[in-house]
Design a protein around this motif. Structure first.
Motif, short mmCIF file in Angstrom:
data_model
loop_
_atom_site.label_atom_id
_atom_site.label_comp_id
_atom_site.label_asym_id
_atom_site.label_seq_id
_atom_site.Cartn_x
_atom_site.Cartn_y
_atom_site.Cartn_z
N PHE A 57 0.85 -1.19 0.00
CA PHE A 57 0.00 0.00 0.00
C PHE A 57 0.88 1.24 0.00
N ILE A 58 0.23 2.41 -0.13
CA ILE A 58 0.94 3.67 0.10
C ILE A 58 0.21 4.40 1.21
N ILE A 59 0.94 5.26 1.87
CA ILE A 59 0.35 6.20 2.81
C ILE A 59 0.47 7.55 2.14
N LEU A 60 -0.68 8.15 1.87
CA LEU A 60 -0.75 9.36 1.06
C LEU A 60 -1.27 10.53 1.88
N SER A 61 -0.48 11.58 1.93
CA SER A 61 -0.86 12.79 2.65
C SER A 61 -1.29 13.86 1.66
N PHE A 62 -2.52 14.36 1.84
CA PHE A 62 -3.01 15.52 1.11
C PHE A 62 -2.71 16.71 2.02
N THR A 63 -1.60 17.39 1.77
CA THR A 63 -1.12 18.40 2.71
C THR A 63 -2.04 19.60 2.86
N GLN A 64 -2.68 20.05 1.78
CA GLN A 64 -3.58 21.19 1.89
C GLN A 64 -4.80 20.87 2.74
N ARG A 65 -5.23 19.63 2.72
CA ARG A 65 -6.39 19.21 3.49
C ARG A 65 -6.00 18.76 4.90
N ASN A 66 -4.71 18.55 5.10
CA ASN A 66 -4.22 18.01 6.37
C ASN A 66 -4.88 16.66 6.66
N GLU A 67 -4.94 15.80 5.62
CA GLU A 67 -5.54 14.47 5.72
C GLU A 67 -4.56 13.44 5.18
N ILE A 68 -4.55 12.27 5.82
CA ILE A 68 -3.67 11.18 5.42
C ILE A 68 -4.52 9.94 5.17
N TYR A 81 -4.60 5.67 3.82
CA TYR A 81 -4.05 4.35 3.48
C TYR A 81 -4.67 3.99 2.15
N VAL A 82 -3.83 3.82 1.12
CA VAL A 82 -4.33 3.50 -0.21
C VAL A 82 -3.78 2.12 -0.60
N PRO A 83 -4.65 1.10 -0.66
CA PRO A 83 -4.20 -0.26 -0.96
C PRO A 83 -3.72 -0.41 -2.40
N TYR A 142 -8.40 13.15 -5.16
CA TYR A 142 -8.83 12.91 -3.79
C TYR A 142 -10.23 12.27 -3.75
N ASP A 143 -11.15 12.81 -4.54
CA ASP A 143 -12.53 12.33 -4.50
C ASP A 143 -12.74 11.01 -5.23
N GLU A 144 -11.69 10.45 -5.84
CA GLU A 144 -11.79 9.15 -6.50
C GLU A 144 -11.42 7.99 -5.58
N LEU A 145 -10.89 8.28 -4.44
CA LEU A 145 -10.46 7.22 -3.54
C LEU A 145 -11.69 6.49 -3.00
N GLU A 146 -11.81 5.22 -3.36
CA GLU A 146 -12.96 4.42 -2.93
C GLU A 146 -12.60 3.47 -1.79
N CYS A 147 -11.52 2.75 -1.98
CA CYS A 147 -11.16 1.70 -1.03
C CYS A 147 -10.20 2.19 0.04
N SER A 148 -9.89 3.45 0.01
CA SER A 148 -8.90 3.99 0.92
C SER A 148 -9.51 4.25 2.29
N HIS A 149 -8.65 4.30 3.25
CA HIS A 149 -9.07 4.52 4.62
C HIS A 149 -8.34 5.73 5.17
N ARG A 150 -9.09 6.64 5.74
CA ARG A 150 -8.46 7.81 6.35
C ARG A 150 -7.71 7.37 7.61
N ILE A 151 -6.55 7.95 7.81
CA ILE A 151 -5.72 7.65 8.97
C ILE A 151 -5.84 8.83 9.93
N TYR A 152 -6.15 8.51 11.16
CA TYR A 152 -6.29 9.55 12.18
C TYR A 152 -5.17 9.44 13.20
N ARG A 153 -4.84 10.56 13.80
CA ARG A 153 -3.87 10.60 14.89
C ARG A 153 -4.53 10.02 16.14
#
Length: 186
Positions: A110-121, A123-125, A146-157
């Motif tokens: 997987f990748i861990i993808l950070s959208f820096t402007q949104r301050n959101e991270i 998990y993209v399988p 960003y809005d195409e991510l279907e199977c991804s999971h937001r990562i929270y602190r």
């Protein structure tokens, strides 16, 4: 190989937070994950001789991190994007090949993808990355939004876990266990 010219510390905040999280995972016996250094040969240093400003890649690297989580092999790359889309050229063919080969050996990629402007991270399988890559190869978009991510999971602190990706990984493993590998990877 190619040359590398420093453009600052791109991705360094995400990687630093990941490294801190991984260190805590190890302390808590949750995971053993290592950062894989990119093999380079320095050519030019700054005036203080402490920072590399020009270097050659010795060979192609694989992914940023490899390890094991509760007996499950994992490999992943950390990516940052400053807009709402990630160019697929940022996912190098040799990295995608490595992640697919890793998956064939029973691992999770997987990748861990950070959208820096949104301050959101997120998990993209790998299966989602493969969907976007296939679309590009068939003449479609050369990036994904960003809005195409279907199977991804937001990562929270969570407290001192700055990039607590184990919950997202667990959700992905549960999905994999429910489906056949052919269904899971498309």
């Amino acid at each position: 190989m190619g040359t590398w010219k420093s453009r600052g510390l791109r991705g360094s905040l995400l990687e630093e937070e990941l490294n801190q999280t991984i260190s805590l995972y190890r302390e808590k016996n949750l995971a053993l994950i290592q950062k894989i250094p990119t093999p380079i040969t320095p050519i030019e240093l700054d005036k203080s001789h402490k920072q590399i400003t020009l270097a050659y890649f010795d060979r192609k690297s694989t992914v940023d991190y490899v390890g094991v989580v509760q007996g499950i092999p994992v490999c992943f790359d950390a990516k940052e994007c400053h807009k709402d889309s990630l160019p697929l050229q940022n996912l190098h063919a040799h990295q995608m090949d490595f992640m697919q080969d890793f998956m064939k050996q029973g691992g999770i990629s997987f990748i861990i993808l950070s959208f820096t402007q949104r301050n959101e991270i997120y998990y993209v399988p790998l299966r989602e990355l493969l969907r976007f890559t296939k679309r590009m190869e068939e003449g479609g978009k050369k990036s994904f939004r960003y809005d195409e991510l279907e199977c991804s999971h937001r990562i929270y602190r969570k407290k001192d876990l700055l990039v607590h990706f184990l919950e997202a990984l667990n959700e992905d493993i549960l999905l994999l266990n429910e489906m056949s590998k052919t269904e899971y990877y498309g």
